[in-house]
Write an enzyme that holds these catalytic residues in place. Structure first.
Site, PDB file in Angstrom:
ATOM      1  N   CYS A  10      12.320 129.039  84.464  1.00 42.69           N
ATOM      2  CA  CYS A  10      13.353 129.046  85.509  1.00 42.69           C
ATOM      3  C   CYS A  10      12.644 128.869  86.843  1.00 42.69           C
ATOM      4  CB  CYS A  10      14.197 130.315  85.459  1.00 42.69           C
ATOM      5  SG  CYS A  10      13.280 131.850  85.729  1.00 42.69           S
ATOM      6  N   ASP A  68      21.913 130.676  88.282  1.00 43.59           N
ATOM      7  CA  ASP A  68      20.939 131.538  88.958  1.00 43.59           C
ATOM      8  C   ASP A  68      21.660 132.785  89.476  1.00 43.59           C
ATOM      9  OD1 ASP A  68      19.133 132.719  90.622  1.00 43.59           O
ATOM     10  OD2 ASP A  68      18.608 130.890  91.706  1.00 43.59           O
ATOM     11  N   ARG A 107      16.103 134.736  84.845  1.00 45.36           N
ATOM     12  CA  ARG A 107      16.600 134.031  83.653  1.00 45.36           C
ATOM     13  C   ARG A 107      15.550 133.808  82.572  1.00 45.36           C
ATOM     14  NH1 ARG A 107      18.776 129.134  87.003  1.00 45.36           N
ATOM     15  NH2 ARG A 107      16.939 129.819  88.199  1.00 45.36           N
TER      16      ARG A 107
HETATM   17  P1  4NP Z   1      15.135 133.133  88.376  1.00 41.07           P
HETATM   18  O1  4NP Z   1      15.923 133.710  89.659  1.00 41.07           O
HETATM   19  O2  4NP Z   1      14.776 131.696  88.705  1.00 41.07           O
HETATM   20  O3  4NP Z   1      16.148 133.233  87.300  1.00 41.07           O
HETATM   21  O4  4NP Z   1      13.918 134.017  88.189  1.00 41.07           O
HETATM   22  C1  4NP Z   1      15.441 133.585  90.964  1.00 41.07           C
HETATM   23  C2  4NP Z   1      14.416 134.396  91.413  1.00 41.07           C
HETATM   24  C3  4NP Z   1      13.978 134.277  92.709  1.00 41.07           C
HETATM   25  C4  4NP Z   1      14.562 133.362  93.564  1.00 41.07           C
HETATM   26  C5  4NP Z   1      15.580 132.546  93.103  1.00 41.07           C
HETATM   27  C6  4NP Z   1      16.011 132.649  91.794  1.00 41.07           C
HETATM   28  N1  4NP Z   1      14.131 133.260  94.891  1.00 41.07           N
HETATM   29  O5  4NP Z   1      14.738 132.489  95.664  1.00 41.07           O
HETATM   30  O6  4NP Z   1      13.168 133.932  95.287  1.00 41.07           O
END
Ligand code: 4NP
Length: 167
Positions: A9, A126, A15
């Site tokens: 992800c 997300d 995720r």
């Molecule tokens: P992930 O969620 O991609 O599912 O781990 C996110 C974690 C951090 C961020 C965005 C999505 N961020 O912008 O820091």
């Protein structure tokens, strides 16, 4: 040799660690641990070294699952190390493929929701900037997708050398 899965992800704190831990949970339930191994990574390094997001951990705990792991960034060496690389959304998919300059590994990269059998969403949304319902939805979707994925692997329909690209 175990079949090696890598879930990817953006941050590797919501995720993809959920997909990794849910797959391990299902493998344990099905007595298949050891035959299939999993890891996860993010396309950005911002959260590298961090455990899964507390909100993700809480949502999992409510379903009887314990999430563990530390975030790391996707490394182009992962293309060789893993049999199948599962992207959570289209941006992740494009970011992974952009690192495969010669197009040697495109056949190993798939969208996670391709394996859903009950949900119709094409991407794992997300949840980072939303409320708790987003984290619950990620778990519901991933339980469906991970089950479908394990069934495909078990039925040996998933041969990366013959699977056509879906995106
Ligand atoms: P992930 O969620 O991609 O599912 O781990 C996110 C974690 C951090 C961020 C965005 C999505 N961020 O912008 O820091």
């Amino acid at each position: 040799m175990p079949y090696k899965l890598l879930f990817v992800c953006l941050g590797n704190i919501c995720r993809s660690p959920a997909a990794e831990n849910i797959t391990n949970y299902l493998l344990q339930q099905q007595n298949l641990d050891g035959q299939i191994t999993c890891d996860s990574a993010g396309t950005i390094s911002y959260h590298s070294g961090s455990p899964p997001d507390r909100r993700m951990v809480e949502a999992a705990k409510a379903r009887g699952m314990t999430f563990s792991g530390r975030a790391r960034r996707f490394d182009p060496a992962d293309f060789e190390k893993f049999d199948l690389i599962l992207a959570m959304d289209r941006d992740n998919y494009a970011d992974i493929l952009a690192l495969d300059r010669k197009g040697e590994y495109h056949h190993k990269v798939r969208m996670m929701c391709d394996f859903c059998r009950h949900h119709s969403l094409k991407e794992v949304p997300d949840p980072y900037y939303g409320g708790p319902e987003g984290f619950n939805r990620v778990i519901d979707l991933l339980l469906d997708a991970c089950e479908g994925l394990l069934e495909e692997i078990a039925s040996e329909r998933l041969d990366p050398s013959t699977t056509p690209r879906s995106h």
